[in-house]
Scaffold this motif. Structure first.
Motif, PDB file in Angstrom:
ATOM      1  N   GLU A  38       0.764  -1.354   0.099  1.00 49.19           N
ATOM      2  CA  GLU A  38       0.069   0.032  -0.018  1.00 49.19           C
ATOM      3  C   GLU A  38       0.923   1.144   0.043  1.00 49.19           C
ATOM      4  N   THR A  39       2.151   1.139   0.294  1.00 52.43           N
ATOM      5  CA  THR A  39       2.938   2.323   0.295  1.00 52.43           C
ATOM      6  C   THR A  39       3.681   2.505  -0.877  1.00 52.43           C
ATOM      7  N   THR A  40       4.360   3.646  -1.391  1.00 51.43           N
ATOM      8  CA  THR A  40       5.170   3.850  -2.310  1.00 51.43           C
ATOM      9  C   THR A  40       6.567   4.559  -1.911  1.00 51.43           C
ATOM     10  N   LEU A  41       7.566   3.881  -2.472  1.00 48.42           N
ATOM     11  CA  LEU A  41       8.998   4.339  -2.137  1.00 48.42           C
ATOM     12  C   LEU A  41       9.306   5.239  -3.081  1.00 48.42           C
ATOM     13  N   VAL A  42      10.065   6.452  -2.707  1.00 55.13           N
ATOM     14  CA  VAL A  42      10.402   7.398  -3.854  1.00 55.13           C
ATOM     15  C   VAL A  42      11.788   7.801  -3.711  1.00 55.13           C
ATOM     16  N   TYR A  43      12.453   7.675  -4.673  1.00 55.54           N
ATOM     17  CA  TYR A  43      13.742   7.929  -4.978  1.00 55.54           C
ATOM     18  C   TYR A  43      14.330   9.009  -5.755  1.00 55.54           C
ATOM     19  N   HIS A  44      15.122   9.844  -5.711  1.00 54.73           N
ATOM     20  CA  HIS A  44      15.409  10.938  -6.432  1.00 54.73           C
ATOM     21  C   HIS A  44      16.955  10.809  -7.090  1.00 54.73           C
ATOM     22  N   ARG A  45      16.905  11.357  -8.462  1.00 57.71           N
ATOM     23  CA  ARG A  45      18.146  10.941  -9.156  1.00 57.71           C
ATOM     24  C   ARG A  45      19.028  12.149  -8.770  1.00 57.71           C
ATOM     25  N   GLU A  46      20.447  11.651  -8.702  1.00 59.02           N
ATOM     26  CA  GLU A  46      21.568  12.450  -8.589  1.00 59.02           C
ATOM     27  C   GLU A  46      22.593  12.101  -9.254  1.00 59.02           C
ATOM     28  N   PRO A  47      23.777  12.818  -9.621  1.00 62.47           N
ATOM     29  CA  PRO A  47      24.755  12.579 -10.368  1.00 62.47           C
ATOM     30  C   PRO A  47      25.618  11.709  -9.616  1.00 62.47           C
ATOM     31  N   GLY A  48      26.071  10.520  -9.931  1.00 58.02           N
ATOM     32  CA  GLY A  48      27.057   9.726  -9.232  1.00 58.02           C
ATOM     33  C   GLY A  48      28.471  10.251  -9.221  1.00 58.02           C
ATOM     34  N   LYS A  49      29.372  10.125  -8.177  1.00 57.73           N
ATOM     35  CA  LYS A  49      30.388  10.510  -7.824  1.00 57.73           C
ATOM     36  C   LYS A  49      31.734   9.543  -8.361  1.00 57.73           C
ATOM     37  N   ARG A  50      32.623   9.772  -9.438  1.00 54.51           N
ATOM     38  CA  ARG A  50      33.481   8.600  -9.633  1.00 54.51           C
ATOM     39  C   ARG A  50      34.354   8.152  -8.511  1.00 54.51           C
ATOM     40  N   GLY A  51      34.518   7.351  -8.288  1.00 45.89           N
ATOM     41  CA  GLY A  51      35.371   6.735  -7.282  1.00 45.89           C
ATOM     42  C   GLY A  51      34.312   6.249  -6.066  1.00 45.89           C
ATOM     43  N   THR A  52      33.314   7.016  -5.792  1.00 43.31           N
ATOM     44  CA  THR A  52      32.508   6.712  -4.780  1.00 43.31           C
ATOM     45  C   THR A  52      31.487   5.849  -5.087  1.00 43.31           C
ATOM     46  N   HIS A  53      30.912   5.957  -6.209  1.00 39.77           N
ATOM     47  CA  HIS A  53      29.761   5.271  -6.740  1.00 39.77           C
ATOM     48  C   HIS A  53      29.750   4.353  -7.708  1.00 39.77           C
ATOM     49  N   ARG A  54      29.166   3.355  -7.985  1.00 37.53           N
ATOM     50  CA  ARG A  54      29.561   2.284  -8.988  1.00 37.53           C
ATOM     51  C   ARG A  54      29.011   2.852 -10.444  1.00 37.53           C
ATOM     52  N   THR A  55      27.842   3.560 -10.343  1.00 36.83           N
ATOM     53  CA  THR A  55      27.238   3.967 -11.558  1.00 36.83           C
ATOM     54  C   THR A  55      27.223   5.632 -11.713  1.00 36.83           C
ATOM     55  N   ARG A  56      26.849   5.994 -13.084  1.00 38.64           N
ATOM     56  CA  ARG A  56      26.726   7.277 -13.655  1.00 38.64           C
ATOM     57  C   ARG A  56      25.669   8.155 -12.864  1.00 38.64           C
ATOM     58  N   TRP A  57      24.824   7.424 -12.640  1.00 34.28           N
ATOM     59  CA  TRP A  57      23.608   8.166 -11.755  1.00 34.28           C
ATOM     60  C   TRP A  57      23.410   7.410 -10.452  1.00 34.28           C
ATOM     61  N   VAL A  58      22.913   8.194  -9.503  1.00 32.61           N
ATOM     62  CA  VAL A  58      22.397   7.279  -8.172  1.00 32.61           C
ATOM     63  C   VAL A  58      21.081   7.727  -7.892  1.00 32.61           C
ATOM     64  N   PHE A  59      20.450   6.852  -7.321  1.00 29.08           N
ATOM     65  CA  PHE A  59      18.969   7.217  -6.892  1.00 29.08           C
ATOM     66  C   PHE A  59      19.103   7.242  -5.220  1.00 29.08           C
ATOM     67  N   VAL A  60      18.686   8.220  -4.508  1.00 30.35           N
ATOM     68  CA  VAL A  60      18.806   8.532  -3.040  1.00 30.35           C
ATOM     69  C   VAL A  60      17.301   8.417  -2.785  1.00 30.35           C
ATOM     70  N   PHE A  61      17.108   7.795  -1.652  1.00 31.23           N
ATOM     71  CA  PHE A  61      15.903   7.658  -0.876  1.00 31.23           C
ATOM     72  C   PHE A  61      15.416   8.651  -0.166  1.00 31.23           C
ATOM     73  N   ASP A  62      14.009   9.043  -0.509  1.00 30.92           N
ATOM     74  CA  ASP A  62      13.410  10.408   0.145  1.00 30.92           C
ATOM     75  C   ASP A  62      12.427   9.615   0.991  1.00 30.92           C
ATOM     76  N   PRO A  63      12.344   9.819   2.224  1.00 29.65           N
ATOM     77  CA  PRO A  63      11.309   8.901   3.180  1.00 29.65           C
ATOM     78  C   PRO A  63      10.214   9.809   3.193  1.00 29.65           C
ATOM     79  N   GLU A  64      10.391  11.045   2.841  1.00 33.03           N
ATOM     80  CA  GLU A  64       9.035  12.088   2.858  1.00 33.03           C
ATOM     81  C   GLU A  64       8.402  11.984   1.620  1.00 33.03           C
TER      82      GLU A  64
END
Length: 79
Positions: A38-64
């Motif tokens: 019954e719930t929906t999880l929401v993620y927002h796109r952000e650019p991934g940083k080289r060396g920190t993330h594995r992919t070009r784009w990153v989705f970050v969880f937004d609890p609100e």
């Protein structure tokens, strides 16, 4: 249709890399919604940083589940 592997940070999908459909510009959507029961999880796109993330784009969880910040054009509706 083209897909791109994208990393998810935070929430239940933390650390997973999933294939996300990309648009004509080669970018995934700004907001990625995952229905879970019954719930929906929401993620927002952000650019991934080289060396920190594995992919070009990153989705970050937004609890609100707020809409992402950005320009507010008079012809676009958020919500």
């Amino acid at each position: 249709m083209r897909h791109e592997e994208t990393e998810f940070l935070g929430g239940p999908l933390d650390g997973r890399v999933l294939e996300v459909l990309v648009g004509m510009t080669g970018q995934p959507p700004r907001v990625y919604k995952v229905p879970v029961g019954e719930t929906t999880l929401v993620y927002h796109r952000e650019p991934g940083k080289r060396g920190t993330h594995r992919t070009r784009w990153v989705f970050v969880f937004d609890p609100e589940g707020k809409p992402p910040p950005g320009p507010k054009w008079p012809w676009s509706r958020r919500g």
